[in-house]
Every structure is written in structure tokens, then in C-alpha cells.
Design a protein around this motif. Structure first.
Motif, PDB file in Angstrom:
ATOM      1  N   LYS A  34      46.746  74.185  41.497  1.00  0.00           N
ATOM      2  CA  LYS A  34      47.054  75.055  40.360  1.00  0.00           C
ATOM      3  C   LYS A  34      48.553  75.245  40.206  1.00  0.00           C
ATOM      4  O   LYS A  34      49.061  75.407  39.103  1.00  0.00           O
ATOM      5  CB  LYS A  34      46.366  76.412  40.562  1.00  0.00           C
ATOM      6  N   GLU A  35      49.257  75.213  41.318  1.00  0.00           N
ATOM      7  CA  GLU A  35      50.724  75.324  41.264  1.00  0.00           C
ATOM      8  C   GLU A  35      51.332  74.615  42.464  1.00  0.00           C
ATOM      9  O   GLU A  35      50.719  74.504  43.519  1.00  0.00           O
ATOM     10  CB  GLU A  35      51.163  76.788  41.252  1.00  0.00           C
ATOM     11  N   GLY A  36      52.543  74.097  42.264  1.00  0.00           N
ATOM     12  CA  GLY A  36      53.269  73.426  43.337  1.00  0.00           C
ATOM     13  C   GLY A  36      52.892  71.959  43.459  1.00  0.00           C
ATOM     14  O   GLY A  36      51.784  71.556  43.106  1.00  0.00           O
ATOM     15  N   PRO A  37      53.826  71.131  43.947  1.00  0.00           N
ATOM     16  CA  PRO A  37      53.575  69.696  44.126  1.00  0.00           C
ATOM     17  C   PRO A  37      52.805  69.421  45.410  1.00  0.00           C
ATOM     18  O   PRO A  37      52.775  70.240  46.326  1.00  0.00           O
ATOM     19  CB  PRO A  37      54.985  69.109  44.204  1.00  0.00           C
ATOM     20  N   CYS A  38      52.164  68.262  45.468  1.00  0.00           N
ATOM     21  CA  CYS A  38      51.484  67.847  46.694  1.00  0.00           C
ATOM     22  C   CYS A  38      51.863  66.437  47.103  1.00  0.00           C
ATOM     23  O   CYS A  38      51.193  65.824  47.920  1.00  0.00           O
ATOM     24  CB  CYS A  38      49.968  67.945  46.524  1.00  0.00           C
ATOM     25  N   ASP A  39      52.948  65.907  46.539  1.00  0.00           N
ATOM     26  CA  ASP A  39      53.412  64.584  46.949  1.00  0.00           C
ATOM     27  C   ASP A  39      54.026  64.667  48.346  1.00  0.00           C
ATOM     28  O   ASP A  39      54.653  65.672  48.687  1.00  0.00           O
ATOM     29  CB  ASP A  39      54.453  64.044  45.969  1.00  0.00           C
ATOM     30  N   PRO A  40      53.856  63.628  49.160  1.00  0.00           N
ATOM     31  CA  PRO A  40      54.495  63.606  50.486  1.00  0.00           C
ATOM     32  C   PRO A  40      56.002  63.803  50.371  1.00  0.00           C
ATOM     33  O   PRO A  40      56.640  63.237  49.481  1.00  0.00           O
ATOM     34  CB  PRO A  40      54.157  62.210  51.015  1.00  0.00           C
ATOM     35  N   GLY A  92      41.806  64.427  37.825  1.00  0.00           N
ATOM     36  CA  GLY A  92      41.767  65.758  38.411  1.00  0.00           C
ATOM     37  C   GLY A  92      42.125  65.793  39.885  1.00  0.00           C
ATOM     38  O   GLY A  92      42.117  66.864  40.493  1.00  0.00           O
ATOM     39  N   TYR A  93      42.425  64.621  40.448  1.00  0.00           N
ATOM     40  CA  TYR A  93      42.757  64.535  41.867  1.00  0.00           C
ATOM     41  C   TYR A  93      44.067  63.775  42.075  1.00  0.00           C
ATOM     42  O   TYR A  93      44.442  62.935  41.257  1.00  0.00           O
ATOM     43  CB  TYR A  93      41.656  63.805  42.659  1.00  0.00           C
ATOM     44  N   HIS A  94      44.738  64.100  43.158  1.00  0.00           N
ATOM     45  CA  HIS A  94      45.848  63.284  43.640  1.00  0.00           C
ATOM     46  C   HIS A  94      45.298  62.399  44.758  1.00  0.00           C
ATOM     47  O   HIS A  94      44.643  62.893  45.682  1.00  0.00           O
ATOM     48  CB  HIS A  94      46.981  64.149  44.201  1.00  0.00           C
ATOM     49  N   LEU A 122      49.648  70.896  51.331  1.00  0.00           N
ATOM     50  CA  LEU A 122      48.200  70.994  51.151  1.00  0.00           C
ATOM     51  C   LEU A 122      47.894  72.156  50.208  1.00  0.00           C
ATOM     52  O   LEU A 122      48.369  73.275  50.431  1.00  0.00           O
ATOM     53  CB  LEU A 122      47.506  71.235  52.495  1.00  0.00           C
ATOM     54  N   PRO A 123      47.139  71.932  49.148  1.00  0.00           N
ATOM     55  CA  PRO A 123      46.789  73.043  48.252  1.00  0.00           C
ATOM     56  C   PRO A 123      45.895  74.042  48.976  1.00  0.00           C
ATOM     57  O   PRO A 123      44.893  73.664  49.587  1.00  0.00           O
ATOM     58  CB  PRO A 123      46.052  72.340  47.102  1.00  0.00           C
ATOM     59  N   THR A 124      46.271  75.309  48.927  1.00  0.00           N
ATOM     60  CA  THR A 124      45.523  76.329  49.666  1.00  0.00           C
ATOM     61  C   THR A 124      44.215  76.720  48.988  1.00  0.00           C
ATOM     62  O   THR A 124      43.368  77.359  49.601  1.00  0.00           O
ATOM     63  CB  THR A 124      46.387  77.595  49.836  1.00  0.00           C
ATOM     64  N   ASP A 125      44.042  76.313  47.714  1.00  0.00           N
ATOM     65  CA  ASP A 125      42.832  76.682  46.981  1.00  0.00           C
ATOM     66  C   ASP A 125      41.827  75.529  46.903  1.00  0.00           C
ATOM     67  O   ASP A 125      40.894  75.566  46.116  1.00  0.00           O
ATOM     68  CB  ASP A 125      43.192  77.137  45.570  1.00  0.00           C
ATOM     69  N   ASP A 126      42.015  74.485  47.721  1.00  0.00           N
ATOM     70  CA  ASP A 126      41.184  73.279  47.646  1.00  0.00           C
ATOM     71  C   ASP A 126      40.387  73.112  48.934  1.00  0.00           C
ATOM     72  O   ASP A 126      40.941  73.120  50.025  1.00  0.00           O
ATOM     73  CB  ASP A 126      42.072  72.054  47.409  1.00  0.00           C
ATOM     74  N   ASP A 127      39.062  72.962  48.815  1.00  0.00           N
ATOM     75  CA  ASP A 127      38.237  72.757  50.001  1.00  0.00           C
ATOM     76  C   ASP A 127      37.764  71.310  50.107  1.00  0.00           C
ATOM     77  O   ASP A 127      36.794  71.007  50.810  1.00  0.00           O
ATOM     78  CB  ASP A 127      37.031  73.696  49.992  1.00  0.00           C
ATOM     79  N   THR A 128      38.445  70.407  49.403  1.00  0.00           N
ATOM     80  CA  THR A 128      38.017  69.004  49.418  1.00  0.00           C
ATOM     81  C   THR A 128      39.133  68.056  49.859  1.00  0.00           C
ATOM     82  O   THR A 128      39.082  66.869  49.586  1.00  0.00           O
ATOM     83  CB  THR A 128      37.535  68.567  48.025  1.00  0.00           C
TER      84      THR A 128
END
Length: 434
Positions: free
Chosen positions: A131-137, A163-165, A351-357
């Protein structure tokens, strides 16, 4: 030959896939013109890569993805800090001399070196778009290949999912996650800020140890929160043999670093797996760490003091599993980032904190040919000098090791994403090629 070309290439100026593409196009053209020497070069070509483990793995990924009909074997010159790949195949771990005689001697060894196949490992990370912030290495280096080991797939890649990275890569020595990767990240970051302080291998290794102390790796149980424990960060599952079912591993709460090891060399020549015996019941299901059996060794460490047991005779880390595939399923909100490392290349993984997958999956993907000098630490399961029980116990697994299993990433696990598969130019008639 009518044509000449350079045989030494600077990979900071031209990527290896471009070099090999041009080389093979030239060879095919010359073969069509009846050049006998071109045919001989095509049959006996050997590659030498000079650099650290990350550079060597970059080349191995390219050779794998080009899908050449006769892929050349690779020798490695140890010019990095750890030099685990060269050390595993008898090329040493110290930076070599560069005088003319030393170079000639090395080329002579390469000419007569034996070929040995090693397993290749594919790695995928997938997470929902946060929802917010990047998740690229986040890499500490700014080299062309610094994130080759792990990068985002393109929109037209079969792995891409709306919908996924999704990120992917490959490795030939090891994948690690946890505090050892965090120390490595700190080392590379420091080298980036002050490159003048990192001019020789011995100084680099000393700096590495100091950063380990500073990061708390020698007293992790006292200085680090329990959230650094692997068991609290992720659920770990393995598929022990091709086509078998997934099994969840019970990771001890003290483990703060986990290493998935393909070769018997880690952190500058140490062997975390060791040689399992038969006296302890826990070790009886394990075998020696063969480099071509389609299995990867999974080892855990509590802290750097635990790692020091590798210096003792028969020392080893906590043997966890041998597997054909391994999967990390991250717990929702357990951490906002972790540190990972592939063949000497570390990065910080948000790591997105709101993602359980959030999932990292490692799976077997074919083999590459290496060149081995004596003494070679890497063992082949097909070595006739091995005791027959060890040799026979892998025979069925070896036959199935290249078979890929049905799964969500099946199509995307055909390549490492290092290079486009080699295609001959349109003007060359494939029907006339030998």
C-alpha cells in the motif's frame, strides 16, 4: 583464421551475454566458410572469469540462459574477498600473481583441467504490491551485475502477475538470509563509501570481522531482538525429492542465519555442512554434500561464535535438511525488511507488513560445467572412487534431478533471467550448420 578478435573482455564495459553472442556468431560464420580451426575452437572452448563470486555467478547465469548446444566449461580466477567458487574447484582463495609466468602457468592448468557438472538453483520472490513504500531490493553496490542475482521480472515475463512484485535470479554457491547477510551488506556498503580502504584481500577480511563485531553477530542472542530469529520471520518448507510433498521444517528459535548451500565452501572456504556420520540418529538421513545430486544443503547458525566451530576438525553448523526445493513463507508483519545474499552479493529486502503471501522459493534448474584443478573440494555423486553405498543411494534421485515439478512458478523456472536465449542471426541458414 581470417578474422581475429580479443580474447579478454572487461565485463564492466560489456556484459557477458553480448560477448558470448558475438563470439558464437563469429564462430558459426567461420564454420560455414569451412574454417577447420573454428570448428576446433567451438568444440574445445573454455571460459575463464576473473572476479569475485558474484561475477562468476553472473557468467554462469548467462551461459545457462543462452541454451547453447555445446556450452563451454568455466574456470574461475579468485579476485574477490570470499572466493568460494574458485576454492571449491581447486583454484585457490587468495588473489593470484599477475606476472607473465604466473598467468602462463594458470592457463596451462585450465587447459588440462577436468570438467565437473554442478547443480544450478533458481530463486523467486513474490509479494503483493504494498500500500505504501517500495519493495525493490536495495543493493549496496553500483556495479552492472550487483543485482543480476536477484531482480524484478519484466511485464511480459511468464512469472509476472498483476498486483504482485516478482523477483528472480539464480545461484551456484549459496543463498543465505539473516545476520550473516546483514554483516555482508554492511561490508559492501562501507566499501562503497570508502573504496580506498579496500585495496587488498587481507585488509578486507579484517574489516569484515570488525563489522561482524559491530553488528552484534558475535553476541546475537544478547544484542538482537527475537524478531531476528528465522522461526519468527518465516515458515520454512522443503521438498526433499523431485515429485515428493512439501514438509514444514521445525527451525530452532535460536537460529538467526540460514544458508542454502550448493558447494562445500562458504565465508572464505569453510564447509558448514561437513561430513555427516552415522553415530547420531539425526545425521543418518543426510549424505555428503555432492555438487551434482539435485539436492541443496540447508544449514543454520545461531551467531558468529557458532560459525567458528567450522574451524575445528569435523566442525559444522546445524544441519537442517537436504532438499530438491525449499520455500520460505514470511509471517505477516514479522519484520519490515530482512537481509539476503546470493553468491557474495548481499541486499536489503523490504517486506510489506500488510502482506501474508510473501514467498521465496528455491528450486533446482539444470546444471553447468565447471573446470576443476587439484585439489578439488567439490565431490560428484558419479565419482567412481566414492564408496558404493554413497554412490548408489543417489542414483534414482540423480535421474530425476532435472525433472521440473508442477507448480505455480513452473513456466517461469525455465531461465534465470540473465540473458536472452541464443539465437543465430537471420542471415545464417541453420540447416547448413554442423
Amino acid at each position: 583464421m581470417k578474422h581475429s578478435y580479443f580474447q579478454v573482455f572487461d565485463l564492466s564495459e560489456e556484459a557477458p551475454d553480448k560477448v558470448l553472442h558475438r563470439l558464437y556468431v563469429n564462430l558459426e560464420r567461420l564454420k560455414m566458410e569451412g574454417d577447420i580451426l573454428a570448428v576446433q575452437i567451438w568444440r574445445t572452448l573454455r571460459l575463464i572469469v576473473a572476479g569475485g563470486d558474484g561475477t562468476a555467478s553472473w557468467l554462469l547465469g548467462v551461459v545457462s540462459d543462452l541454451k547453447l548446444s555445446h556450452p563451454p566449461p568455466v574456470a574461475t580466477v579468485p579476485l574477490g574477498t570470499g572466493n568460494n567458487l574458485p576454492f571449491s574447484f581447486g583454484w585457490g582463495k587468495k588473489n593470484p600473481s599477475t606476472d607473465q609466468e604466473a598467468v602462463k602457468s594458470f592457463l596451462g592448468l585450465v587447459k588440462h583441467a577436468k570438467e565437473i557438472k554442478i547443480d544450478s538453483w533458481h530463486i523467486i520472490l513474490r509479494m503483493r504490491v504494498p500500500k505504501e513504500g517500495p519493495c525493490d531490493p536495495i543493493a549496496p553496490l553500483e556495479l552492472p551485475h550487483s543485482l543480476h542475482a536477484f531482480h524484478r521480472v519484466s511485464s511480459d515475463d511468464s512469472l509476472n502477475m498483476e498486483g504482485y512484485h516478482t523477483f528472480r535470479g539464480g545461484f551456484w554457491n549459496y543463498f543465505s538470509m539473516g545476520m550473516d547477510a546483514e554483516v555482508s551488506y554492511a561490508f559492501h556498503s562501507e566499501r562503497k563509501r570508502n573504496p580506498e580502504k579496500f585495496k587488498n584481500q587481507l585488509t578486507n577480511q579484517g574489516t569484515y570481522a570488525k563489522l561482524g563485531l559491530k553488528q552484534g553477530w558475535f553476541c546475537a542472542s544478547l544484542s538482537q531482538p527475537s524478531s531476528r530469529n528465522l522461526a519468527q520471520l518465516a515458515k520454512v518448507k522443503v521438498m526433499k525429492r523431485p515429485g515428493s510433498h512439501w514438509e514444514e521444517l521445525q527451525i530452532h528459535h535460536s537460529i538467526r542465519s540460514i544458508v542454502c548451500l550448493n558447494l562445500p565452501s562458504f565465508s572464505g572456504g569453510l564447509n558448514p555442512w561437513g561430513m555427516p556420520g552415522t553415530r547420531r540418529a539425526a545425521d543418518r538421513e543426510f549424505t555428503a554434500p555432492f555438487v551434482d545430486d539435485g539436492l541443496i544443503e540447508v544449514v543454520g547458525f545461531r551467531d558468529a561464535w557458532h560459525g567458528l566451530v567450522l574451524l575445528a576438525p569435523n566442525g559444522h553448523g546445524t544441519r537442517i535438511a537436504q532438499a530438491h526445493r525449499i520455500r520460505f513463507e514470511f509471517h505477516k508483519g514479522a519484520a519490515d525488511h530482512t537481509f539476503m545474499r546470493v553468491d557474495g552479493e548481499p541486499w536489503k529486502q523490504p517486506l510489506p507488513t500488510d502482506d501474508d503471501t510473501v514467498v521465496v522459493e528455491i528450486s533446482h534448474l539444470g546444471q553447468v560445467a565447471m573446470l576443476a584443478n587439484e585439489p578439488c573440494r567439490s565431490q560428484s555423486v558419479n565419482d567412481p572412487s566414492l564408496p558404493s553405498p554413497a554412490h548408489d543411494s543417489h542414483s534414482d534421485d540423480k535421474e530425476d534431478a532435472t525433472e521440473e515439478d508442477e507448480d505455480e512458478f513452473e513456466d517461469g523456472r525455465r531461465k534465470f533471467g540473465a540473458a536472452d536465449t541464443f539465437k543465430l542471426p537471420d542471415e545464417i541458414d541453420i540447416a547448413h550448420l554442423s
